[in-house]
Design a protein around this motif. Structure first.
Motif, PDB file in Angstrom:
ATOM      1  N   UNK A  49       1.119  -0.940  -0.253  1.00  0.00           N
ATOM      2  CA  UNK A  49       0.094   0.076  -0.019  1.00  0.00           C
ATOM      3  C   UNK A  49       0.900   1.427  -0.067  1.00  0.00           C
ATOM      4  N   UNK A  50       0.866   2.161  -0.774  1.00  0.00           N
ATOM      5  CA  UNK A  50       1.591   3.299  -0.573  1.00  0.00           C
ATOM      6  C   UNK A  50       0.194   4.833  -0.665  1.00  0.00           C
ATOM      7  N   UNK A  51       1.091   5.520  -0.414  1.00  0.00           N
ATOM      8  CA  UNK A  51       0.261   7.357   0.121  1.00  0.00           C
ATOM      9  C   UNK A  51       1.412   8.080  -0.816  1.00  0.00           C
ATOM     10  N   UNK A  52       1.493   8.332  -1.387  1.00  0.00           N
ATOM     11  CA  UNK A  52       2.492   9.918  -2.311  1.00  0.00           C
ATOM     12  C   UNK A  52       1.916  11.336  -1.724  1.00  0.00           C
ATOM     13  N   UNK A  53       2.748  11.685  -0.727  1.00  0.00           N
ATOM     14  CA  UNK A  53       2.369  13.233  -0.614  1.00  0.00           C
ATOM     15  C   UNK A  53       3.676  13.896  -1.738  1.00  0.00           C
ATOM     16  N   UNK A  54       3.226  15.376  -1.930  1.00  0.00           N
ATOM     17  CA  UNK A  54       3.712  15.939  -2.332  1.00  0.00           C
ATOM     18  C   UNK A  54       3.812  17.506  -1.589  1.00  0.00           C
ATOM     19  N   UNK A  55       5.133  17.754  -1.127  1.00  0.00           N
ATOM     20  CA  UNK A  55       5.671  19.317  -0.326  1.00  0.00           C
ATOM     21  C   UNK A  55       7.306  19.443  -0.095  1.00  0.00           C
ATOM     22  N   UNK A  56       7.532  21.318  -0.323  1.00  0.00           N
ATOM     23  CA  UNK A  56       8.915  21.253   0.498  1.00  0.00           C
ATOM     24  C   UNK A  56       8.830  20.844   1.897  1.00  0.00           C
ATOM     25  N   UNK A  57      10.479  20.789   1.860  1.00  0.00           N
ATOM     26  CA  UNK A  57      10.971  20.297   3.397  1.00  0.00           C
ATOM     27  C   UNK A  57      10.562  21.627   3.867  1.00  0.00           C
ATOM     28  N   UNK A  58      10.081  22.244   4.386  1.00  0.00           N
ATOM     29  CA  UNK A  58      10.298  23.936   4.449  1.00  0.00           C
ATOM     30  C   UNK A  58       8.939  24.142   5.662  1.00  0.00           C
ATOM     31  N   UNK A  59       8.856  25.006   6.623  1.00  0.00           N
ATOM     32  CA  UNK A  59       8.253  25.461   7.662  1.00  0.00           C
ATOM     33  C   UNK A  59       7.497  26.660   7.993  1.00  0.00           C
ATOM     34  N   UNK A  60       7.999  27.338   6.802  1.00  0.00           N
ATOM     35  CA  UNK A  60       7.436  28.857   6.729  1.00  0.00           C
ATOM     36  C   UNK A  60       6.796  28.893   5.611  1.00  0.00           C
ATOM     37  N   UNK A  61       6.195  29.601   4.951  1.00  0.00           N
ATOM     38  CA  UNK A  61       5.702  29.809   3.743  1.00  0.00           C
ATOM     39  C   UNK A  61       5.773  30.674   2.820  1.00  0.00           C
ATOM     40  N   UNK A  63       6.897  32.350  -1.240  1.00  0.00           N
ATOM     41  CA  UNK A  63       6.432  32.357  -2.775  1.00  0.00           C
ATOM     42  C   UNK A  63       7.027  30.972  -3.455  1.00  0.00           C
ATOM     43  N   UNK A  64       6.073  30.305  -4.129  1.00  0.00           N
ATOM     44  CA  UNK A  64       7.043  29.725  -4.913  1.00  0.00           C
ATOM     45  C   UNK A  64       7.130  28.398  -4.077  1.00  0.00           C
ATOM     46  N   UNK A  65       6.588  27.647  -3.364  1.00  0.00           N
ATOM     47  CA  UNK A  65       6.968  26.951  -1.977  1.00  0.00           C
ATOM     48  C   UNK A  65       5.967  26.086  -1.620  1.00  0.00           C
ATOM     49  N   UNK A  66       5.690  24.744  -1.636  1.00  0.00           N
ATOM     50  CA  UNK A  66       4.639  24.448  -1.539  1.00  0.00           C
ATOM     51  C   UNK A  66       4.472  23.495   0.486  1.00  0.00           C
ATOM     52  N   UNK A  67       4.327  24.051   1.105  1.00  0.00           N
ATOM     53  CA  UNK A  67       4.688  23.777   2.309  1.00  0.00           C
ATOM     54  C   UNK A  67       3.559  22.808   2.864  1.00  0.00           C
ATOM     55  N   UNK A  68       4.139  21.853   4.004  1.00  0.00           N
ATOM     56  CA  UNK A  68       3.417  20.826   4.274  1.00  0.00           C
ATOM     57  C   UNK A  68       2.263  21.748   4.546  1.00  0.00           C
ATOM     58  N   UNK A  69       0.491  21.194   4.132  1.00  0.00           N
ATOM     59  CA  UNK A  69      -0.831  21.432   5.467  1.00  0.00           C
ATOM     60  C   UNK A  69      -1.452  20.913   5.433  1.00  0.00           C
ATOM     61  N   UNK A  70      -2.600  20.721   6.657  1.00  0.00           N
ATOM     62  CA  UNK A  70      -3.447  19.999   7.064  1.00  0.00           C
ATOM     63  C   UNK A  70      -3.538  18.984   5.996  1.00  0.00           C
ATOM     64  N   UNK A  71      -4.261  19.211   5.179  1.00  0.00           N
ATOM     65  CA  UNK A  71      -4.979  18.004   3.750  1.00  0.00           C
ATOM     66  C   UNK A  71      -3.408  17.197   4.112  1.00  0.00           C
TER      67      UNK A  71
END
Length: 192
Positions: A49-61, A63-71
């Motif tokens: 079973x696999x879950x793939x998530x895509x976001x950058x390794x950042x802690x603050x929002x 521009x041009x960056x996808x931070x981890x979010x609640x979803x």
């Protein structure tokens, strides 16, 4: 320490994936940068079973960056619940280096699976599994709130960061330059 955990655990970076093809992994949490290709090593893995998530390794929002979010955190926790429901599960969590996003995700799944375990015990367990762990603070903060842990996971992470800085003091500048100074500040506030 792993005896506290309800399933087998492995954490690694992309370059290490090939070494885990034959380990009987039943579940994979794959965390990648938004534009990164799916690692070829997954073609060598057995059924899982696999879950793939895509976001950058950042802690603050930014521009041009996808931070981890609640979803993202909700998806991690749901995947963890599914994992717990299956007997003899073995989880592999990976991100690019197996240090930050993956260790934070693993900490949240363990905190959910074993709510009676202290945050300190969970983070020490993560450190025992991955000695260079530096869990992403944003992921921990979001998950801590969702799990009702009252800030204990971020507080335990501050102690882990302090431990890492004592061994690898150069990480303070690395993390500050990467926009993650809040983690270094937490370590310094926690340890003086």
């Amino acid at each position: 320490m792993q005896t506290h955990f309800p399933f087998g655990l492995t954490v690694c970076g992309i370059e290490e994936l090939g070494g885990h093809c034959e380990t009987g992994v039943s579940h994979v949490l794959s965390i990648l940068d938004p534009d990164w290709p799916v690692p070829e090593a997954f073609g060598q893995f057995g059924e899982h079973a696999k879950l793939e998530l895509r976001f950058h390794d950042v802690i603050e929002p930014a521009a041009g960056i996808v931070p981890p979010g609640e979803a993202d955190v909700r998806a991690i926790l749901a995947f963890g619940r599914d994992l717990e429901a299956e007997a003899a599960s073995r989880l592999l969590v990976h991100c690019h280096a197996g240090i930050s996003r993956s260790t934070a995700a693993m900490a949240l799944m363990l905190a959910q699976a074993r709510p009676a375990l202290s945050a300190e015990t969970i983070l020490q367990g993560i450190l025992g599994i991955r000695e260079k762990a530096w869990p992403n603070l944003r992921i921990l903060e979001i998950g801590d709130a969702m799990l009702g842990r009252e800030g204990t996971l971020p507080a335990a992470a501050a102690a882990l960061y302090r431990h890492q800085l004592a061994i690898r003091p150069h990480l303070a500048d690395v993390m500050r330059n990467a926009g993650r100074g809040r983690e270094v500040d937490a370590a310094e506030a926690d340890g003086g």
